[in-house]
Design an enzyme around this catalytic site. Sequence first.
Site, mmCIF file in Angstrom:
data_model
loop_
_atom_site.group_PDB
_atom_site.id
_atom_site.type_symbol
_atom_site.label_atom_id
_atom_site.label_comp_id
_atom_site.label_asym_id
_atom_site.label_seq_id
_atom_site.Cartn_x
_atom_site.Cartn_y
_atom_site.Cartn_z
ATOM 1 C CE LYS A 159 -3.516 -2.694 0.727
ATOM 2 N NZ LYS A 159 -4.719 -2.824 -0.058
HETATM 3 C C1 LIG Z 1 -0.908 -7.786 2.225
HETATM 4 C C2 LIG Z 1 -2.021 -7.716 1.243
HETATM 5 N N1 LIG Z 1 -2.015 -8.532 0.192
HETATM 6 C C3 LIG Z 1 -3.010 -8.509 -0.718
HETATM 7 C C4 LIG Z 1 -4.081 -7.648 -0.591
HETATM 8 C C5 LIG Z 1 -5.137 -7.667 -1.645
HETATM 9 O O1 LIG Z 1 -4.976 -6.574 -2.516
HETATM 10 P P1 LIG Z 1 -6.224 -5.985 -3.293
HETATM 11 O O2 LIG Z 1 -7.201 -5.546 -2.254
HETATM 12 O O3 LIG Z 1 -5.671 -4.845 -4.051
HETATM 13 O O4 LIG Z 1 -6.773 -7.078 -4.120
HETATM 14 C C6 LIG Z 1 -4.133 -6.782 0.500
HETATM 15 C C7 LIG Z 1 -5.230 -5.813 0.704
HETATM 16 O O5 LIG Z 1 -5.585 -5.046 -0.106
HETATM 17 C C8 LIG Z 1 -3.064 -6.783 1.412
HETATM 18 O O6 LIG Z 1 -3.049 -5.926 2.420
HETATM 19 N N1 LIG Z 2 -6.550 -5.242 2.064
HETATM 20 C C1 LIG Z 2 -6.862 -3.881 2.255
HETATM 21 C C2 LIG Z 2 -8.333 -3.626 2.122
HETATM 22 C C3 LIG Z 2 -8.588 -2.317 1.489
HETATM 23 O O1 LIG Z 2 -8.146 -2.367 0.182
HETATM 24 P P1 LIG Z 2 -7.899 -1.110 -0.725
HETATM 25 O O2 LIG Z 2 -6.760 -1.529 -1.603
HETATM 26 O O3 LIG Z 2 -9.155 -0.872 -1.441
HETATM 27 O O4 LIG Z 2 -7.528 0.055 0.126
HETATM 28 C C4 LIG Z 2 -6.264 -3.418 3.579
HETATM 29 O O5 LIG Z 2 -5.273 -3.995 3.972
HETATM 30 O O6 LIG Z 2 -6.752 -2.516 4.200
#
Ligand SMILES: Cc1ncc(COP(=O)(O)O)c(C=O)c1O
Ligand SMILES: N[C@@H](CCOP(=O)(O)O)C(=O)O
Length: 469
Positions: free
Chosen positions: A112
């Site tokens: 993120k």
């Molecule tokens: C460590 C981790 N891996 C994978 C994901 C999944 O990613 P996305 O929500 O973009 O599919 C998340 C949350 O978004 C996450 O925090």
């Molecule tokens: N897995 C995410 C959930 C939110 O996902 P986002 O990519 O839409 O912000 C988290 O860890 O908070």
Amino acid sequence: MEYISTRGRASAVDFEGALLAGLAPDGGLYMPEAWPRLTVSEARRIGEMPYAKAAAEILSFFAGDAVDSALLHEMTADAYGGFADPAVAPLRKVGDDDYILELFHGPTLAFKDFAMQILGRLFDAALTRRDETLTIIVATSGDTGSAAIEALKSCARVNIVVLHPEGRVSEVQRRMMTSVIAPNVCNIAVDGSFDDCQAIVKALFADETFVRSVRLGGVNSINWARLAAQTVYYYTAWASVAGKDEPVSFVVPTGNFGDVFAGYAAKKMGLPVAKLGVAANANDILHRAISKGDYTPATVRPTASPSMDIQVASNFERLLFEAKGRDNTALRDLMEKFSDKRSMRIDDATLAAIREDFVSAAVSEEETLAEIAQHEKATGDLIDPHTAVARAAAIRLRGEGVISGKIITLSTAHPAKFPEAVEQATGRTPALPKAYSDLFDRPEEMRKAPAAADAIKSIVNDLFAKGSA
Ligand SMILES: Cc1ncc(COP(=O)(O)O)c(C=O)c1O
Ligand SMILES: N[C@@H](CCOP(=O)(O)O)C(=O)O
């Protein structure tokens, strides 16, 4: 570059408009009006640049005239200069044609940070120039929350409210959010699931009076700028492993469908991507959708990969919009029916369009822990449970002949964010980086609330009614 809503009832906005709005006012998600196009040689030239430069180049395609290119270069240099690994997003070779892309060297140890570090700077610049303030609401299953707080806590023009599902994030994830005690930061533990938190965020955006009164914004992956920034590592990773115009596949641990959709965006821009592998944990709605056309949420099951404990994936709407040939009337109808019935059957033509780019696999809890253990045995390295889900999926998809050639698996979090699962699988406890060595001694501050939009609204109003940022 203009951005249009998937639901077709909001005016087009520029990149800055999409950034500040988060969600479109008609409840849809912003999408580029047309995909920017790069030739393969441009993709290689940019992908081979140092990460910060590549990011500025790619983001310029999305930002158009809305952000000055020199400013973007300054922002990305600053944003990625603080990452712990000089390569920013290093690749590890783990097999003949297999690679792991490490995306956890940012300040909060998950992928993120790649987008959030840029968003913080973009918000700061835009709000200062406009002399405006913003209240950012975030739903998190553990990682988005801390990345957002870290990126925005010192932004004087932003207040930030983070909703996490109480007891359903790891202790390290919770402490990384709740130990940031600042007047513009509010953490709320919600008595519900991540889906409840995300539904509250969308309900707040649907209340026009509230949106105006607190000047609401969002930094979940509903915000297009998040995905724009996340396309960059697909370029740098591809350029480091691919020969000439060789297509490469990516397998992505998936929850809200944002990260894998960023890979799709890179492909639509011209990056030679073979397949995008959607790796789900026991919350396998996306696997059921892609393999059987059944998009029906089940009860959320807590797993060792809590950040992916998601049923309703926001960005799936963006994919349906694309797969339906960008027909916003058909999409709006589909989403309205889904909202009523809580179930969607994807028709054959749409499914066929999805399967041109995407394949999927669901990985059980046992397989996740077994993959952490086997990876440690084979390489000596610890991986986190989200990465393990994707790695197990990549191995299976290759074994079944669904994907061939080079595969890059995205490693989305540092193993020390999930010490219990890693220890259970390997007997080893991953150490937190130095910056967090006192994490368990830091005081925490958070509120608690039921899973009800009104309860959250009243907290936000009390704290941050207009003009208090
Ligand atoms: C460590 C981790 N891996 C994978 C994901 C999944 O990613 P996305 O929500 O973009 O599919 C998340 C949350 O978004 C996450 O925090
Ligand atoms: N897995 C995410 C959930 C939110 O996902 P986002 O990519 O839409 O912000 C988290 O860890 O908070």
